[in-house]
Design a protein around this motif. Sequence first.
Motif, mmCIF file in Angstrom:
data_model
loop_
_atom_site.group_PDB
_atom_site.id
_atom_site.type_symbol
_atom_site.label_atom_id
_atom_site.label_comp_id
_atom_site.label_asym_id
_atom_site.label_seq_id
_atom_site.Cartn_x
_atom_site.Cartn_y
_atom_site.Cartn_z
ATOM 1 N N PRO A 116 11.424 -8.529 -45.118
ATOM 2 C CA PRO A 116 11.170 -7.173 -44.635
ATOM 3 C C PRO A 116 11.496 -6.946 -43.164
ATOM 4 O O PRO A 116 10.985 -5.984 -42.569
ATOM 5 C CB PRO A 116 9.675 -7.020 -44.872
ATOM 6 N N ALA A 117 12.313 -7.797 -42.564
ATOM 7 C CA ALA A 117 12.546 -7.694 -41.117
ATOM 8 C C ALA A 117 13.059 -6.327 -40.705
ATOM 9 O O ALA A 117 12.758 -5.844 -39.601
ATOM 10 C CB ALA A 117 13.529 -8.783 -40.683
ATOM 11 N N GLU A 118 13.817 -5.683 -41.599
ATOM 12 C CA GLU A 118 14.435 -4.399 -41.232
ATOM 13 C C GLU A 118 13.417 -3.275 -41.054
ATOM 14 O O GLU A 118 13.721 -2.236 -40.447
ATOM 15 C CB GLU A 118 15.467 -4.000 -42.298
ATOM 16 N N LEU A 119 12.190 -3.465 -41.551
ATOM 17 C CA LEU A 119 11.188 -2.401 -41.497
ATOM 18 C C LEU A 119 10.479 -2.321 -40.157
ATOM 19 O O LEU A 119 9.865 -1.293 -39.850
ATOM 20 C CB LEU A 119 10.131 -2.631 -42.588
ATOM 21 N N PHE A 120 10.550 -3.386 -39.354
ATOM 22 C CA PHE A 120 9.635 -3.497 -38.232
ATOM 23 C C PHE A 120 10.338 -3.453 -36.880
ATOM 24 O O PHE A 120 11.465 -3.928 -36.747
ATOM 25 C CB PHE A 120 8.844 -4.804 -38.350
ATOM 26 N N PRO A 121 9.639 -2.922 -35.877
ATOM 27 C CA PRO A 121 10.189 -2.948 -34.526
ATOM 28 C C PRO A 121 10.193 -4.361 -33.963
ATOM 29 O O PRO A 121 9.482 -5.235 -34.471
ATOM 30 C CB PRO A 121 9.231 -2.043 -33.743
#
Length: 406
Positions: A116-121
Motif C-alpha cells: 500500500p505504499a502508494e496510499l501514504f505520504p
Amino acid sequence: MTTTTITGARVFDGEKNLGVTTVSIEDGKIVQVGGEVPAGADVVDGTGATLLPGLIDAHVHTAPEALALALRFGVTTELEMQGVNTRDRQAAISDDDSVADVRSAGFGLTPPGGHPAELFPPGFTPGGGGDPAGEPPFQPDATSPEGAAASIPLLLAHGSDYVKFMIDDGSVEGHPGIPMIDQATLNAGVAEAKRYGVLTVAHTLTIDATRMAVEAGIDGLAHLFVEPHDDEIIALIKDAGMFVVPCAVLNASLMGITGGELADDPRVSSRLDEAWDKTLRSSFDCYPQGEIKDVLTTIKALSDAGVDVLVGTDASVPLPFLGGLAHGASVHHELQYLVKAGLTPQQALRAATATTARRFALSDRGRIAEGLRADLLLVDGDPTTTISDTLNTRAVWRRGALVQRH
C-alpha cells in the motif's frame, strides 16, 4: 464464582435463531444455553432484545484505541490484514477486556514500492510501525520466488496468524504501474504457506488480480474486485473453495461514497470522536468510474453460488484520505450493504460471526454454544429481520466481562 444469565431475549447463535431465551455465562465462557436460570445468578433482562455472538471484522488495520472503539460497537474480534499486532504482541490485548481481541497477518508480501505504499505520504507507516521497544515489524520479501518462500517461516516465527499477499498494480487507487508481485513469486509463497498449514489471503481489487490468486491457490480474498463480474470468475472462486471478504464499505469509499449517512445516525455519532466522525464522512475517492451496484450484484452472485462471504471493512486510522470507514461502526454498515445486495439478515449475521470464525479457525468464538467464549452482543429489536437493529446496543460482553451497557 458469579453466574450471569441473560433472560427473555431471542438468541441467534451465529447460524440460526435457537428458539431459547436464556443464556448463562460464567468465568468467561458460555455455560448454559436454554433451561432454567441457575440459582443465585445475576439476571440481565433481555426482553425485547436479541442476543448475538460478538461480531468479527475480518479485515482491519488496527491499534489499541481502534480496538476499544470496535468493542463499543459490539465487535469483539478484529482480524488485522496488515499491521504489528502479531501473536508475539497479542498477550496484553488478549487479557484486556476493554478492547476487542485481535489476530494478525503481520505485514503482507509486496515488492518495495508496491501496495500500500502508494496510499501514504512520505514518512507515514501503515499498520502502526514497530512495537514500543522500537523493533520494526518483519518485512517479507516479495521480489523473487525464493525470497517469498523463505519469508513464510520467518513471518510465522514473528507471530503471523495467517499470511497475506498483495496483488495490486495500483490502477484502482489511481497509481497504475506500481511494483506488483508476479505469478511465480506468488505461487512460491502460497505453496510454502500451505506446506506449513497456514491460511493464506490476498488483497485483490481487480478480476485479473483475482485470477492470479485463484491460480496460486489462495484460501480467501480480503477484497472484492470493483468491475462487473461474469459467470466465469464466480465459478473460479467457487470451485477454488475460496472465501471472500467483500469490504463493500471500502469499495464504496474508493468510488467516492462516504459514510456520512451512517455518521448521521445518532447510534453511531454518539460513539465517535471528532477525528473518527470526520474520517467516516470522507472517502478514498480514487475510482469514481466504479459503480457500487456492480459490487453488490457480485456479492449476491457469490452468495448464491455457495461462496462463503465474510464481513470486513478495511478500517484503519482516523485520517480523511483513508475515509468512509470507522472501526466497529463500519461492520454495521457492511451488514447493511450485504442485505442491500440481496442477502437475508440472517445470512449477513452469519458473515460477521460463525462463518468468519469457521474460515479463520477461531473455534472458540463466533457462536453461542456451551463451552465457547462469552463474547456477546445484546441489541434491542430483531436484526434477524431488520439488520440495522444491530446498532441498538443494549450490552456487550467480552470474555464474560460486561464492557458496555445502555
